[in-house]
Design a protein around this motif. Structure first.
Motif: not given
Length: 467
Positions: A392-396
């Motif tokens: 997952l993209l962690d932190g947006l």
């Protein structure tokens, strides 16, 4: 992510460079970047000052001046460094090589003209689309030099006759306009460039770079403005760039070769720039990311128009490595053909012939922030759904968006998302659609169709080895 050791010492690489006869992550990346002082001096007071006219240069735009220019630069280098003055005039030349502690000063009404003959360009190992291959060096270039500079107010004009892509008949990469390989302490300031069908400024594996007050015109296809390729400690300040591809591109190589060399692009500031992307994105992060990109701050920039997305963060399965600790703030964007921001972790760019296999080959995206963004009539505000559930993209963080857009945000496979202050108007349909996204500010979102599973690269029967 643990940083891998560099597998190819610089000195070993440079022994074969010039062909004979050829003419631990910071918790706050923004704080870390702001504490890093980009105070590289233009140069120390020059010990000598040499004029190319005293070494035979004519400046009539017809006579080939390569020998005279190189003779002056070499003389300045062996005397311990200083300034090489190129006075007003038009100087036709093939590629010339800067030396340590040499500043090339282009006087007002001085024009450096690239030769139309590829035979006038030196050949070396160069980076092309993320791979080291044989190719023509830049019109102005340097290899393993330090404390070098090119200063205006003159101009450098490439010749379209030598630009373009490699061909079957001539597989050598075509010359960039300005290119530095394995250099330290490079300063470009106050001049203008023009070129077409090829990159304008391409530093590779360099440290401590300052590009300030440049006017870059690199039009038509393949015409990137500034390509930062596996470089560290970079400042791009108050530059005006109109490009036929990416205005500014950050990259670090492609496939197992770059993954094993492990030379990231890191600690980059891009500030107060005006950008016009006529062929692709204004700021492209990737897709050649196999050594990683991290600690990037972009602030106070203005996108006047762009063919695709103002900012495009991109990689693909088989690249590996990471894009992390990226902050974009106080940006405005107008006249976007496709949208403001696209994030693609899984499918951007061509696949390498030796991709990174397995889960290691799926890039890690984390800690990406956009703050105080204004858009005028963006077709899409944010598209960030080409992201794998396997990583997952962690932190947006998307905070403080104003202006108008036709379509809102589509997000998938993201954890620790923060959305607030999204105060745009003019859109049709839902403002926010999500799938497998957790975090803050997601209330009222509609559901996106779930994404399919990501097919990873199979492990080869014979492991890749640098060769």
């Amino acid at each position: 992510m643990t940083e891998r050791m560099n597998a190819s010492p610089r000195r070993t690489f440079l022994k074969t460079m010039l062909q004979a006869g050829a003419a631990a992550t910071f918790t706050s990346p923004v704080f870390a970047l702001e504490k890093k002082a980009h105070t590289t001096p233009v140069t120390a007071a020059p010990s000598v000052q040499l004029n190319v006219r005293d070494f035979g240069a004519i400046g009539d735009g017809i006579t080939l001046e390569t020998e005279s220019l190189q003779r002056t630069i070499d003389r300045c280098g062996v005397l311990g460094g200083g300034e090489v003055i190129i006075p007003a005039g038009r100087y036709l030349t093939g590629s010339v090589s800067l030396r340590t502690k040499v500043t090339l000063r282009l006087a007002a009404e001085c024009v450096i003209l690239g030769s139309p003959d590829l035979a006038h360009y030196a050949v070396s190992q160069v980076r092309w689309e993320g791979k080291w291959i044989p190719g023509y060096l830049g019109l102005i270039h340097a290899l393993d030099a330090r404390k070098i500079a090119v200063l205006g107010p003159g101009s450098i004009e490439g010749n379209v006759a030598v630009a373009g892509r490699p061909t079957k008949e001539n597989p050598l990469r075509r010359p960039a306009l300005i290119e530095f390989l394995y250099c330290d302490d490079v300063h470009l300031e106050g001049f203008s460039t023009s070129y077409a069908h090829m990159w304008s400024i391409h530093p590779t594996c360099c440290d401590n770079l300052v590009f300030r007050n440049l006017t870059v015109r690199s039009t038509l296809t393949n015409g990137d403005g500034i390509d930062i390729d596996s470089c560290r400690h970079v400042l791009i300040d108050t530059c005006d760039i109109a490009s036929g591809d990416d205005c500014i591109s950050l990259k670090s190589g492609r496939g197992e070769e770059a993954y094993q060399l492990a030379r990231p692009t890191e600690d980059v500031r891009i500030v107060n720039c005006t950008l016009e992307g006529r062929g692709f994105a204004c700021i492209g992060i990737g897709s050649e990311t196999s050594a990683g990109i991290r600690r990037v701050l972009i602030e106070g920039c203005r996108v006047t128009s762009v063919y695709k997305f103002a900012v495009y963060i991109k990689s693909r399965v088989g690249r590996g490595a990471f894009i992390e600790d990226l902050t974009v703030r106080d940006m405005s964007a107008a006249k976007m053909r496709m949208g403001f921001l696209k994030i693609s972790q899984t499918s951007a760019g061509v696949q390498d012939e030796n991709p990174v296999p397995g889960l290691d080959g799926l890039p890690l995206f984390r800690n990406i922030s956009f703050l105080r963004i204004h858009v005028d009539d963006a077709p899409v505000l944010v598209e960030a759904k080409e992201i794998s559930a396997d990583k997952l993209l962690d932190g947006l963080t998307l905070d403080g968006f104003t202006g108008t857009c036709a379509k809102g945000l589509e997000l998938a496979n993201i954890t620790h998302a923060t959305l607030r202050g999204i105060a745009v108007s003019g859109f049709t349909g839902p403002l926010l659609r999500i799938d497998n996204v957790t975090g803050k500010g997601l209330q009222g979102a509609e559901k996106l169709p779930p994404r399919g599973r990501t097919e990873l690269v199979a492990t080869p029967a014979v492991p890749y080895k640098l060769h």
